[in-house]
Scaffold this motif. Structure first.
Motif, mmCIF file in Angstrom:
data_model
loop_
_atom_site.group_PDB
_atom_site.id
_atom_site.type_symbol
_atom_site.label_atom_id
_atom_site.label_comp_id
_atom_site.label_asym_id
_atom_site.label_seq_id
_atom_site.Cartn_x
_atom_site.Cartn_y
_atom_site.Cartn_z
ATOM 1 N N LYS A 137 12.866 41.559 -10.689
ATOM 2 C CA LYS A 137 12.037 41.439 -11.880
ATOM 3 C C LYS A 137 10.692 40.735 -11.526
ATOM 4 O O LYS A 137 10.724 39.827 -11.002
ATOM 5 C CB LYS A 137 12.875 40.902 -13.048
ATOM 6 N N ILE A 138 9.750 41.089 -12.037
ATOM 7 C CA ILE A 138 8.401 40.641 -11.709
ATOM 8 C C ILE A 138 7.745 40.417 -13.071
ATOM 9 O O ILE A 138 7.535 41.459 -13.949
ATOM 10 C CB ILE A 138 7.535 41.502 -10.792
ATOM 11 N N VAL A 139 7.403 38.999 -13.418
ATOM 12 C CA VAL A 139 6.760 38.610 -14.684
ATOM 13 C C VAL A 139 5.149 38.481 -14.580
ATOM 14 O O VAL A 139 4.865 38.133 -13.504
ATOM 15 C CB VAL A 139 7.183 37.320 -15.262
ATOM 16 N N ILE A 140 4.461 39.388 -15.421
ATOM 17 C CA ILE A 140 3.041 39.089 -15.126
ATOM 18 C C ILE A 140 2.592 38.137 -16.160
ATOM 19 O O ILE A 140 2.883 38.242 -17.371
ATOM 20 C CB ILE A 140 2.335 40.460 -15.785
ATOM 21 N N LYS B 287 -0.900 36.705 -21.551
ATOM 22 C CA LYS B 287 -0.492 37.146 -22.702
ATOM 23 C C LYS B 287 -1.305 38.477 -22.949
ATOM 24 O O LYS B 287 -1.226 38.784 -24.141
ATOM 25 C CB LYS B 287 -0.851 36.141 -23.527
ATOM 26 N N ASN B 288 -1.983 38.939 -22.000
ATOM 27 C CA ASN B 288 -2.935 39.931 -22.352
ATOM 28 C C ASN B 288 -2.147 41.351 -21.963
ATOM 29 O O ASN B 288 -1.883 41.705 -20.820
ATOM 30 C CB ASN B 288 -4.224 39.866 -21.359
ATOM 31 N N GLN B 289 -2.012 42.014 -23.126
ATOM 32 C CA GLN B 289 -0.983 43.171 -22.874
ATOM 33 C C GLN B 289 -1.697 44.266 -21.961
ATOM 34 O O GLN B 289 -0.954 45.333 -21.407
ATOM 35 C CB GLN B 289 -0.492 43.772 -24.185
ATOM 36 N N GLY B 290 -2.970 44.372 -22.285
ATOM 37 C CA GLY B 290 -3.818 45.415 -21.246
ATOM 38 C C GLY B 290 -3.452 45.247 -19.739
ATOM 39 O O GLY B 290 -3.382 46.343 -19.172
ATOM 40 N N LYS B 291 -3.597 43.889 -19.445
ATOM 41 C CA LYS B 291 -3.176 43.514 -17.931
ATOM 42 C C LYS B 291 -1.976 43.962 -17.609
ATOM 43 O O LYS B 291 -1.706 44.237 -16.553
ATOM 44 C CB LYS B 291 -3.590 42.039 -17.727
ATOM 45 N N VAL B 292 -1.046 43.728 -18.576
ATOM 46 C CA VAL B 292 0.447 43.974 -18.260
ATOM 47 C C VAL B 292 0.670 45.495 -18.156
ATOM 48 O O VAL B 292 1.091 45.940 -17.018
ATOM 49 C CB VAL B 292 1.387 43.394 -19.434
ATOM 50 N N GLU C 76 1.667 50.175 -14.364
ATOM 51 C CA GLU C 76 1.041 51.421 -13.851
ATOM 52 C C GLU C 76 1.088 51.152 -12.433
ATOM 53 O O GLU C 76 1.360 52.096 -11.696
ATOM 54 C CB GLU C 76 -0.134 51.588 -14.546
ATOM 55 N N ALA C 77 0.573 50.236 -11.958
ATOM 56 C CA ALA C 77 0.082 50.065 -10.425
ATOM 57 C C ALA C 77 1.257 49.927 -9.591
ATOM 58 O O ALA C 77 1.477 50.235 -8.422
ATOM 59 C CB ALA C 77 -0.925 48.872 -10.369
ATOM 60 N N LEU C 78 2.293 49.404 -10.243
ATOM 61 C CA LEU C 78 3.649 49.026 -9.539
ATOM 62 C C LEU C 78 4.958 50.158 -9.820
ATOM 63 O O LEU C 78 5.839 49.799 -9.388
ATOM 64 C CB LEU C 78 3.983 47.549 -9.860
ATOM 65 N N SER C 79 4.548 50.977 -10.604
ATOM 66 C CA SER C 79 5.611 51.870 -11.096
ATOM 67 C C SER C 79 6.266 52.813 -10.063
ATOM 68 O O SER C 79 7.504 53.161 -10.412
ATOM 69 C CB SER C 79 4.703 52.904 -12.160
ATOM 70 N N HIS C 80 5.714 52.993 -8.953
ATOM 71 C CA HIS C 80 6.250 53.511 -7.595
ATOM 72 C C HIS C 80 7.212 52.404 -6.897
ATOM 73 O O HIS C 80 7.753 53.053 -6.001
ATOM 74 C CB HIS C 80 5.349 54.277 -6.778
ATOM 75 N N GLU D 73 -5.064 45.670 -3.315
ATOM 76 C CA GLU D 73 -4.466 44.985 -2.053
ATOM 77 C C GLU D 73 -3.143 44.344 -2.422
ATOM 78 O O GLU D 73 -2.444 44.157 -1.686
ATOM 79 C CB GLU D 73 -5.568 43.992 -1.636
ATOM 80 N N MET D 74 -2.967 43.909 -3.481
ATOM 81 C CA MET D 74 -1.830 43.265 -3.881
ATOM 82 C C MET D 74 -0.670 44.410 -4.202
ATOM 83 O O MET D 74 0.382 44.069 -3.390
ATOM 84 C CB MET D 74 -1.867 42.868 -5.241
#
Length: 199
Positions: free
Chosen positions: A3-6, A9-14, A19-23, A189-190
């Motif tokens: 589990k990775i917590v972003i 509090k900005n839901q756009g960033k979450v 999306e970027a980590l979906s794979h 990069e992340m």
């Protein structure tokens, strides 16, 4: 599954991170899922320090691995300001309009109509076992006193990118922005770092 917590509090960033980590074999969640948490005290002197403070603070609060970011605008003629104070340039309760007003006032005081500038972003991943790594991105351009465009947020209407010199960050499409933005670069990069780490 990790589990990775972003740590935002900005839901756009979450959404963007999910999306970027979906794979990857991870479950991406937002801070909202942990109820009312205090804000981290961002007293670092760089974007990377502040992102790390946030990532480690919320790792302790949630007991989960965390990713946090810090980003902002650096204007050459203003000695790198607003820098790490970008979100609060015009004061603690500042919004985009008051921050942009302050930017224009500072450019006027400096006696210039434009200045080289760059957007910076630092992302930090902090795992529960103490593993920490950072990725950074940068986007170069020029700030001018004439705003253009309705897309984007923050200082985007005043930031003319090096990659699209006749358009501001607020005039380019989301896909174009993702390709060249400081956040897009730091995020790619992340993702690469996390792919290696989670192998």
């Amino acid at each position: 599954m990790k589990k990775i917590v972003i740590a935002t509090k900005n839901q756009g960033k979450v959404r963007e991170m999910r999306e970027a980590l979906s794979h990857l074999p991870v479950e991406v969640v937002s801070l909202k899922e942990f109820g009312e948490l205090p804000d981290a005290v961002e007293n670092g002197t760089t974007f990377a320090e502040n992102a790390r403070i946030k990532a480690e603070f919320y790792r302790e609060k949630t007991g989960c691995a965390c990713v946090a970011d810090d980003s902002g605008l650096e204007v050459e003629v203003l000695g790198g300001a607003p820098g790490i104070h970008s979100a609060r340039f015009a004061g603690f309760h500042a919004d985009d309009a008051t921050n942009n007003q302050k930017l224009l006032e500072e450019l006027q005081k400096a006696g210039v109509k434009e200045s080289p500038a760059d957007y910076r972003c630092a992302l930090v991943f902090a795992d529960t076992d103490g593993t920490v790594f950072t990725s950074e991105g940068r986007c170069d351009g020029i700030v001018r006193m004439v705003p253009r465009g309705e897309n984007g947020f923050g200082y985007d209407p005043y930031f003319y990118t090096k990659d699209y010199p006749d358009r501001t960050m607020a005039e380019i499409s989301f896909a174009e922005k993702d390709k060249i933005s400081h956040r897009g670069r730091a995020l790619r990069e992340m993702v690469r770092r996390l792919e290696e780490y989670l192998k």
